[in-house]
Scaffold this active site. Structure first.
Site, PDB file in Angstrom:
ATOM      1  N   ASP A 174       5.363  -4.008   5.548  1.00 42.10           N
ATOM      2  CA  ASP A 174       6.483  -3.323   6.203  1.00 42.10           C
ATOM      3  C   ASP A 174       7.805  -3.983   5.814  1.00 42.10           C
ATOM      4  O   ASP A 174       7.921  -5.212   5.831  1.00 42.10           O
ATOM      5  CB  ASP A 174       6.352  -3.414   7.724  1.00 42.10           C
ATOM      6  CG  ASP A 174       5.365  -2.428   8.300  1.00 42.10           C
ATOM      7  OD1 ASP A 174       4.831  -1.600   7.544  1.00 42.10           O
ATOM      8  OD2 ASP A 174       5.129  -2.492   9.527  1.00 42.10           O
TER       9      ASP A 174
ATOM     10  N   HIS B  87       6.736  -5.361  16.501  1.00 38.45           N
ATOM     11  CA  HIS B  87       7.655  -5.219  15.366  1.00 38.45           C
ATOM     12  C   HIS B  87       9.034  -5.782  15.710  1.00 38.45           C
ATOM     13  O   HIS B  87       9.676  -6.435  14.869  1.00 38.45           O
ATOM     14  CB  HIS B  87       7.787  -3.744  14.961  1.00 38.45           C
ATOM     15  CG  HIS B  87       6.638  -3.202  14.177  1.00 38.45           C
ATOM     16  ND1 HIS B  87       5.506  -2.717  14.776  1.00 38.45           N
ATOM     17  CD2 HIS B  87       6.455  -3.058  12.829  1.00 38.45           C
ATOM     18  CE1 HIS B  87       4.667  -2.288  13.842  1.00 38.45           C
ATOM     19  NE2 HIS B  87       5.211  -2.479  12.656  1.00 38.45           N
TER      20      HIS B  87
ATOM     21  N   TRP C  69      -2.255   7.401   8.829  1.00 45.56           N
ATOM     22  CA  TRP C  69      -1.698   7.557  10.180  1.00 45.56           C
ATOM     23  C   TRP C  69      -1.587   9.054  10.487  1.00 45.56           C
ATOM     24  O   TRP C  69      -1.117   9.833   9.645  1.00 45.56           O
ATOM     25  CB  TRP C  69      -0.331   6.902  10.233  1.00 45.56           C
ATOM     26  CG  TRP C  69       0.180   6.668  11.620  1.00 45.56           C
ATOM     27  CD1 TRP C  69       0.736   7.601  12.454  1.00 45.56           C
ATOM     28  CD2 TRP C  69       0.174   5.436  12.336  1.00 45.56           C
ATOM     29  NE1 TRP C  69       1.083   7.027  13.652  1.00 45.56           N
ATOM     30  CE2 TRP C  69       0.747   5.680  13.610  1.00 45.56           C
ATOM     31  CE3 TRP C  69      -0.248   4.137  12.039  1.00 45.56           C
ATOM     32  CZ2 TRP C  69       0.909   4.694  14.571  1.00 45.56           C
ATOM     33  CZ3 TRP C  69      -0.093   3.152  12.995  1.00 45.56           C
ATOM     34  CH2 TRP C  69       0.476   3.429  14.249  1.00 45.56           C
TER      35      TRP C  69
ATOM     36  N   HIS D 156       3.299   3.839   3.639  1.00 40.91           N
ATOM     37  CA  HIS D 156       2.382   3.051   4.465  1.00 40.91           C
ATOM     38  C   HIS D 156       0.924   3.372   4.152  1.00 40.91           C
ATOM     39  O   HIS D 156       0.034   3.088   4.956  1.00 40.91           O
ATOM     40  CB  HIS D 156       2.686   3.284   5.947  1.00 40.91           C
ATOM     41  CG  HIS D 156       4.058   2.818   6.326  1.00 40.91           C
ATOM     42  ND1 HIS D 156       4.303   1.584   6.882  1.00 40.91           N
ATOM     43  CD2 HIS D 156       5.275   3.408   6.183  1.00 40.91           C
ATOM     44  CE1 HIS D 156       5.604   1.430   7.083  1.00 40.91           C
ATOM     45  NE2 HIS D 156       6.213   2.528   6.669  1.00 40.91           N
TER      46      HIS D 156
ATOM     47  N   GLU E 281      -0.005  -5.113   6.634  1.00 40.93           N
ATOM     48  CA  GLU E 281      -0.919  -4.285   7.421  1.00 40.93           C
ATOM     49  C   GLU E 281      -1.954  -3.640   6.512  1.00 40.93           C
ATOM     50  O   GLU E 281      -1.717  -3.438   5.322  1.00 40.93           O
ATOM     51  CB  GLU E 281      -0.140  -3.210   8.181  1.00 40.93           C
ATOM     52  CG  GLU E 281       0.806  -3.791   9.233  1.00 40.93           C
ATOM     53  CD  GLU E 281       1.757  -2.785   9.837  1.00 40.93           C
ATOM     54  OE1 GLU E 281       2.197  -3.028  10.972  1.00 40.93           O
ATOM     55  OE2 GLU E 281       2.074  -1.757   9.183  1.00 40.93           O
TER      56      GLU E 281
ATOM     57  N   HIS F 147      11.793  -0.323   8.310  1.00 44.32           N
ATOM     58  CA  HIS F 147      10.799   0.492   9.019  1.00 44.32           C
ATOM     59  C   HIS F 147      11.044   0.493  10.526  1.00 44.32           C
ATOM     60  O   HIS F 147      10.790   1.492  11.205  1.00 44.32           O
ATOM     61  CB  HIS F 147       9.400  -0.044   8.701  1.00 44.32           C
ATOM     62  CG  HIS F 147       8.284   0.655   9.392  1.00 44.32           C
ATOM     63  ND1 HIS F 147       8.168   2.028   9.428  1.00 44.32           N
ATOM     64  CD2 HIS F 147       7.199   0.173  10.076  1.00 44.32           C
ATOM     65  CE1 HIS F 147       7.078   2.366  10.093  1.00 44.32           C
ATOM     66  NE2 HIS F 147       6.477   1.256  10.507  1.00 44.32           N
TER      67      HIS F 147
END
EC number: 3.5.1.9
Length: 216
Positions: free
Chosen positions: A60, A164, A24, A54, A176, A64
């Site tokens: 998750d 989420h 990310w 992550h 994920e 988070h």
């Protein structure tokens, strides 16, 4: 010595952790170094890793996306083990909406494939998010875990984290960064246990799918 091999086919649906792993934007890059080396006189090799919680394929934790949510060490495990349904969403555009899922049957766990080929060597932000209304609908069907081969169930630039938040509302769980390239649409046994990390907002997984006992 006896040699044992499962009679049921296994699919490894995990990313390989390695330097250069796409992350990310702005998050911690994956790093690995050997700190003890046999070629330097140590009786063993020992390595050290640096990474985001992550990185790669992960689950998750509610922490988070909720300040008072469970951490990765406190999550129950049954959500991550058991029968699941893999759904091919590659024909969908925009986001995964309830209208795109007329063929979904009852399942405790649903995994969405959206990539033709998983982007192992580049970060792509054009993934299909999952609409919050879809999460709500899945919860009504009894689904307790949603998985995706995307980096997130929400868009990269989301500030509301609506998918989420819908997961949080129904006490569901999220996987994920799955790799589903070689997995046909259908039902499988899922095993994907997040690491038990105190204060962890996520836990890395070695995720696999296995043929159901009556398959074939």
């Amino acid at each position: 010595m006896s040699s044992w091999k499962s009679q049921r086919r296994i699919w490894d649906i995990s990313q390989t952790l390695r330097p250069g792993l796409p992350i990310w934007p702005g998050d911690t890059e994956f790093g690995f170094e050997r700190t003890w080396r046999m070629d330097e006189g140590s009786p063993v090799n020992v390595g050290r890793m640096t990474m985001s919680t992550h990185s790669g394929t992960h689950g998750d934790a509610p922490l988070h996306y909720a300040e008072d949510g469970l951490d990765a060490a406190s999550m129950e495990l049954d959500s991550y083990i058991g029968e699941c349904l893999v759904v091919d969403a590659r024909g969908v555009s925009g986001e995964i909406d309830v209208a795109d899922l007329p063929h979904i049957e009852s399942a405790d766990r649903v995994l969405f494939r959206q990539w033709d080929s998983f982007p192992h060597d580049e970060w792509r932000s054009d993934w299909l998010p999952i609409a919050a209304e879809t999460v709500e609908w899945l919860a009504l069907q009894g689904v307790k875990l949603i998985g995706t081969d995307a980096p997130s169930v929400d868009p990269q630039e989301s500030k509301t984290m609506s998918a989420h938040k819908a997961v949080l509302k129904h006490d569901m769980r999220i996987l994920e960064g799955l790799v589903l390239d070689d997995v046909p649409e259908g039902r499988y046994e899922l095993l994907a246990l997040p690491l038990k990390i105190v204060d962890g907002d996520a836990g890395l997984c070695r995720a696999i799918l296995r043929e159901l006992p009556d398959a074939g």
